[in-house]
Design a protein around this motif. Structure first.
Motif, PDB file in Angstrom:
ATOM      1  N   GLU A 582       0.943  -1.218   0.114  1.00 53.88           N
ATOM      2  CA  GLU A 582      -0.113   0.164   0.016  1.00 53.88           C
ATOM      3  C   GLU A 582       0.879   1.336   0.012  1.00 53.88           C
ATOM      4  OE1 GLU A 582      -3.635   2.059   2.614  1.00 53.88           O
ATOM      5  OE2 GLU A 582      -2.985  -0.156   3.035  1.00 53.88           O
ATOM      6  N   MET A 583       1.965   1.153   0.846  1.00 51.01           N
ATOM      7  CA  MET A 583       2.846   2.307   0.770  1.00 51.01           C
ATOM      8  C   MET A 583       3.458   2.537  -0.709  1.00 51.01           C
ATOM      9  SD  MET A 583       5.114   1.710   4.005  1.00 51.01           S
ATOM     10  CE  MET A 583       4.562   1.440   5.673  1.00 51.01           C
ATOM     11  N   ALA A 584       3.700   1.474  -1.165  1.00 48.92           N
ATOM     12  CA  ALA A 584       4.326   1.490  -2.894  1.00 48.92           C
ATOM     13  C   ALA A 584       3.319   2.093  -3.563  1.00 48.92           C
ATOM     14  CB  ALA A 584       4.870   0.013  -3.129  1.00 48.92           C
ATOM     15  N   ARG A 585       2.039   1.836  -3.495  1.00 49.29           N
ATOM     16  CA  ARG A 585       0.971   2.187  -4.495  1.00 49.29           C
ATOM     17  C   ARG A 585       0.659   3.635  -3.975  1.00 49.29           C
ATOM     18  NH1 ARG A 585      -1.847  -2.408  -2.157  1.00 49.29           N
ATOM     19  NH2 ARG A 585      -1.582  -4.156  -3.862  1.00 49.29           N
ATOM     20  N   MET A 586       0.734   4.130  -2.953  1.00 49.79           N
ATOM     21  CA  MET A 586       0.071   5.442  -2.605  1.00 49.79           C
ATOM     22  C   MET A 586       1.500   6.513  -2.714  1.00 49.79           C
ATOM     23  SD  MET A 586      -2.930   4.746  -2.325  1.00 49.79           S
ATOM     24  CE  MET A 586      -3.426   6.220  -1.615  1.00 49.79           C
ATOM     25  N   ALA A 587       2.455   5.973  -2.504  1.00 49.72           N
ATOM     26  CA  ALA A 587       3.792   6.915  -2.283  1.00 49.72           C
ATOM     27  C   ALA A 587       3.422   8.002  -1.459  1.00 49.72           C
ATOM     28  CB  ALA A 587       4.234   7.254  -3.653  1.00 49.72           C
ATOM     29  N   PRO A 588       3.034   7.924  -0.293  1.00 47.88           N
ATOM     30  CA  PRO A 588       3.035   8.970   0.698  1.00 47.88           C
ATOM     31  C   PRO A 588       4.370   9.841   0.799  1.00 47.88           C
ATOM     32  CG  PRO A 588       3.205   7.208   1.870  1.00 47.88           C
ATOM     33  CD  PRO A 588       3.142   6.721   0.618  1.00 47.88           C
ATOM     34  N   GLN A 589       4.025  10.998   1.136  1.00 50.34           N
ATOM     35  CA  GLN A 589       5.172  12.092   1.021  1.00 50.34           C
ATOM     36  C   GLN A 589       5.207  12.876   2.483  1.00 50.34           C
ATOM     37  OE1 GLN A 589       5.268  14.732  -2.311  1.00 50.34           O
ATOM     38  NE2 GLN A 589       4.648  13.056  -3.666  1.00 50.34           N
ATOM     39  N   THR A 590       4.164  12.723   3.363  1.00 54.69           N
ATOM     40  CA  THR A 590       4.220  13.453   4.395  1.00 54.69           C
ATOM     41  C   THR A 590       3.917  12.187   5.662  1.00 54.69           C
ATOM     42  OG1 THR A 590       1.797  13.863   4.794  1.00 54.69           O
ATOM     43  CG2 THR A 590       3.497  15.474   3.413  1.00 54.69           C
ATOM     44  N   LEU A 591       4.197  12.499   6.862  1.00 59.43           N
ATOM     45  CA  LEU A 591       3.863  11.672   7.885  1.00 59.43           C
ATOM     46  C   LEU A 591       2.248  11.522   8.311  1.00 59.43           C
ATOM     47  CD1 LEU A 591       6.448  12.726  10.658  1.00 59.43           C
ATOM     48  CD2 LEU A 591       6.501  10.758   9.454  1.00 59.43           C
ATOM     49  N   GLY A 592       1.873  12.452   7.902  1.00 54.91           N
ATOM     50  CA  GLY A 592       0.331  12.564   7.911  1.00 54.91           C
ATOM     51  C   GLY A 592      -0.310  11.395   6.918  1.00 54.91           C
ATOM     52  N   GLU A 593       0.313  11.506   5.788  1.00 53.28           N
ATOM     53  CA  GLU A 593      -0.399  10.508   4.399  1.00 53.28           C
ATOM     54  C   GLU A 593       0.181   9.099   4.908  1.00 53.28           C
ATOM     55  OE1 GLU A 593       1.546  12.112   1.123  1.00 53.28           O
ATOM     56  OE2 GLU A 593      -0.125  13.645   1.027  1.00 53.28           O
ATOM     57  N   LEU A 594       1.539   9.042   5.425  1.00 46.28           N
ATOM     58  CA  LEU A 594       2.135   7.721   5.906  1.00 46.28           C
ATOM     59  C   LEU A 594       1.230   6.792   7.052  1.00 46.28           C
ATOM     60  CD1 LEU A 594       4.229   5.588   5.468  1.00 46.28           C
ATOM     61  CD2 LEU A 594       5.818   6.879   7.201  1.00 46.28           C
ATOM     62  N   GLN A 606       6.098   6.842  14.461  1.00 48.19           N
ATOM     63  CA  GLN A 606       7.106   7.641  15.293  1.00 48.19           C
ATOM     64  C   GLN A 606       8.684   7.005  15.242  1.00 48.19           C
ATOM     65  OE1 GLN A 606       6.605   7.652  19.601  1.00 48.19           O
ATOM     66  NE2 GLN A 606       8.004   9.279  19.926  1.00 48.19           N
ATOM     67  N   ALA A 607       8.553   5.731  15.148  1.00 46.84           N
ATOM     68  CA  ALA A 607       9.916   5.139  15.109  1.00 46.84           C
ATOM     69  C   ALA A 607      10.440   4.977  13.682  1.00 46.84           C
ATOM     70  CB  ALA A 607       9.758   3.527  15.666  1.00 46.84           C
ATOM     71  N   TYR A 608       9.535   4.561  12.662  1.00 47.66           N
ATOM     72  CA  TYR A 608       9.998   4.522  11.280  1.00 47.66           C
ATOM     73  C   TYR A 608       9.758   5.589  10.264  1.00 47.66           C
ATOM     74  CZ  TYR A 608      10.531  -0.129  13.224  1.00 47.66           C
ATOM     75  OH  TYR A 608      11.079  -1.205  14.249  1.00 47.66           O
ATOM     76  N   GLY A 609       8.700   6.549  10.652  1.00 45.48           N
ATOM     77  CA  GLY A 609       8.224   7.410   9.621  1.00 45.48           C
ATOM     78  C   GLY A 609       9.270   8.264   8.732  1.00 45.48           C
ATOM     79  N   ALA A 610      10.364   8.919   9.437  1.00 48.09           N
ATOM     80  CA  ALA A 610      11.195   9.513   8.529  1.00 48.09           C
ATOM     81  C   ALA A 610      11.977   8.495   7.666  1.00 48.09           C
ATOM     82  CB  ALA A 610      12.134  10.124   9.613  1.00 48.09           C
ATOM     83  N   GLU A 611      12.435   7.402   8.258  1.00 43.86           N
ATOM     84  CA  GLU A 611      13.126   6.616   7.273  1.00 43.86           C
ATOM     85  C   GLU A 611      12.192   6.030   6.248  1.00 43.86           C
ATOM     86  OE1 GLU A 611      14.948   3.403   9.433  1.00 43.86           O
ATOM     87  OE2 GLU A 611      15.186   4.428  11.064  1.00 43.86           O
ATOM     88  N   LEU A 612      11.056   5.734   6.430  1.00 48.28           N
ATOM     89  CA  LEU A 612      10.258   5.384   5.337  1.00 48.28           C
ATOM     90  C   LEU A 612      10.161   6.443   4.226  1.00 48.28           C
ATOM     91  CD1 LEU A 612       7.656   3.403   7.427  1.00 48.28           C
ATOM     92  CD2 LEU A 612       8.987   2.366   5.607  1.00 48.28           C
TER      93      LEU A 612
END
Length: 618
Positions: A582-594, A606-612
């Motif tokens: 789902e991440m690969a399809r949606m390609a979120p660009q912000t923490l809110g979208e992720l 919180q733990a992985y958002g920036a890395e993702l």
């Protein structure tokens, strides 16, 4: 202490686990448990049983009700279950023999303080006098919240995995009658359900029975003919590079099959109770943490396996009953994606299972019920109609033809085998009449087909009226007839050499009072390729991911693999494939979208958002 609010479970589901809605009966079960009700929960593997006690445990802990004790027989897997909870920010621990004294005391202090949300422990520890005293202390202080008894079918002597340690769990109700209990299992027929209720004293509990249907699993049961070649063809043609489980009845067969698959280029490992504990653990860890491994195992392996991307479960030997078959095949496709349950069986399987029942030291009632369970499995194996309809009917669930099993996709050819069956039964009778002796399958078929072997000459069976009356059928066809006559109970086998004897029901067949429509013998399968196919190993990405989305998915899996190794956890504990897709399809660009992606809870964001976001940005 106030009771948890009614909307708290839904909030916890989203906040901690990242899911927007409960599935099926989860909501009703969770609400019942949060309010302190007892329940028996039957839910298929992959249906989300864990959430049914994890959400109530968290909700009740937040309301000040203390720790939930999870009874589990799966010592080797407690580490991963607890690791998954810690990943989402839930304070959990397990107690088993792998801990040092220092670690055990530290965990016990956490439990006694009420800070732990959940503690996993085996039934042997739960019933230990020292642990019982600790539970009593927690109870006196109002810090014993809930008992969750996982794999609860283990308490039943009628179940497929009876464990004596579970019998003592009735003490939980006797000593702590006001502490709610959830008993959970994926598989139980009527006998097993009744036994569970009685032995765990759940007579007043609500019973929740979810559909047993696993529509993503395709069932196929094939006639055994060179089973290794059949297995290799199945893996090569349909599951090259996939994770799978191959079940065998004996330890030696596990070892031999695993070695042979490795020789054919399949990444296979053995697992059985005869292996050194460190080897078993290493092989299990590799199966859980690496992609594309085929585990060849006895049924000692598998209960509680949470690996979501097992694409096939194959049986090289007939299971004991439908509950065992359903439980074992249910380890495939926990992620909801297409998976296969493939079984090959023959006359020897039927004979061996009947012999094990007859020679067991159990009482007559137990043997009678086990024979009935085996007969139900044989009826499934020899069925001409939809496998799924029969499988679900065994558990009391009505359904329609699935269009996905082997019988639906390619209906078997049947024939009126009444006369052929009468010829075979008559030949067995003539053996007894001729010299009051009994013979096995090979000799019987030689007589029917008119082959004058040394043995036929020695016993004078070339002079029998049944000699040569079946020359019109091949050896393979006669073996298929015999297998089905044994499966139907008209012929039984006796003794060390599996000699053939007529059952009482054979009389009606011999008199022509019963019509027998049987499956035609399967064609001899083409031999499997014994070298690995050329070309790249197929990707396990969903088919709709192409181009940039596929590249993102591959990058996300590589990142997840590194995180899993750092945390010493299976990759799916970090994120399931479905969440990465789902991440690969949606390609979120912000923490809110992720954070809106299914499976991304607050702690993981919180733990992985920036890395993702960095991985997704390329």
């Amino acid at each position: 202490m106030s009771p948890p609010s009614s909307n708290l479970p839904q909030a916890l589901l989203q906040e901690i686990f990242g899911y927007g809605a409960f599935r099926g009966q989860q909501q009703a079960i969770v609400d019942h448990a949060v309010q302190g009700g007892d329940a028996l929960v039957l839910m298929p593997t992959g249906g989300g049983k864990s959430l049914c006690y994890q959400i109530p445990a968290i909700a009740r802990h937040r309301a000040g009700k203390g720790v939930t004790i999870v009874v589990s027989p799966l010592i080797a897997l407690m580490h991963d279950q607890v690791g998954a909870l810690e990943e989402v920010g839930v304070h959990a621990a397990f107690l088993n023999s792998s801990h040092s004294l220092e670690d055990t005391q530290r965990i016990e202090r956490e439990m006694m303080s009420g800070r732990l949300v959940m503690l996993y422990a085996a039934p042997e520890r739960i019933t230990n006098l020292r642990f019982q005293a600790q539970l009593a202390s927690l109870h006196e202080r109002g810090l014993l919240s809930l008992f969750a008894i996982d794999e609860a079918h283990c308490v039943s002597q009628w179940g497929h995995d009876f464990r004596e340690d579970y019998l003592q769990l009735s003490m939980l109700h006797e000593r702590f009658p006001d502490v709610p209990r959830l008993a959970l299992t994926a598989t139980a027929d009527d006998h097993t359900r009744a036994d569970m209720i009685e032995r765990l004293q759940l007579q007043d509990a609500r019973v929740f029975i979810s559909s047993f249907d696993r529509p993503n699993i395709r069932y196929a049961l094939v006639e055994k003919d060179n089973p290794r070649a059949q297995l290799l063809s199945f893996i090569r043609d349909e599951h090259e590079g996939d994770a799978g489980i191959v079940y065998c009845q004996s330890r030696k067969k596990v070892d031999d099959t695993a070695d042979w698959l490795v020789e054919q280029g399949i990444n296979a490992l053995p697992y059985h109770a005869g292996l050194d504990a460190s080897v078993r653990k290493r092989n299990q860890d590799r199966f859980l943490r690496e992609d594309g491994i085929v585990m060849v195992a006895t049924i000692a392996f598998g209960m509680g396996i949470d690996k979501p991307d097992v694409r096939f479960v194959a049986h090289l030997d007939l299971p004991k009953n439908i509950e065992g078959y359903y439980q074992e095949t249910g380890r495939a496709g926990r992620d909801g994606e297409p998976a296969d349950a493939w079984l090959t069986y023959g006359l020897a399987d039927v004979v061996n299972q009947r012999r094990m029942i007859d020679e067991s030291p159990a009482g007559d009632d137990f043997k009678r019920i086990q024979r009935g369970k085996l007969d139900a499995l044989l009826a499934l194996a020899e069925a001409h109609d939809c496998r799924r309809v029969r499988l679900l009917a065994y558990f009391g669930e009505a359904s329609q033809p699935c269009g996905n099993c082997d019988n639906c996709l390619k209906p078997p050819v049947t024939w009126d085998a009444t006369e052929a069956s009468r010829k075979m039964l008559s030949a067995i009778y003539r053996f007894w009449q001729h010299g009051q002796q009994r013979f096995g399958a090979g000799h019987l078929i030689d007589v029917l087909r008119g082959k004058r072997t040394d043995k036929v000459e020695q016993y004078g069976h070339h002079s029998l009226s049944t000699f040569g009356i079946g020359a019109d059928l091949s050896e393979n066809q006669w073996r298929a007839v015999l297998r089905q006559l044994v499966a139907l109970g008209h012929v039984v086998t006796e003794g060390e050499f599996n000699t053939l004897v007529l059952a009482d029901s054979a009389r009606a067949v011999l008199r022509g009072e019963v019509q027998l429509i049987l499956r035609e013998a399967a064609d001899t399968p083409r031999r499997a390729r014994t070298t690995r196919s050329a070309g790249a190993k197929p990707t396990t990405a969903p088919a709709d991911l192409v181009g940039d989305a596929l590249e993102r998915f591959i990058s996300l899996k590589a990142w997840r693999g590194e995180v899993a190794r750092e945390h010493n956890l299976p990759a799916y504990v970090v994120f399931h494939d479905a969440t990465l897709a789902e991440m690969a399809r949606m390609a979120p660009q912000t923490l809110g979208e992720l954070g809106a992606i299914t499976g991304v809870g607050a702690k993981k964001l919180q733990a992985y958002g920036a890395e993702l976001l960095a991985v997704l940005a390329g």
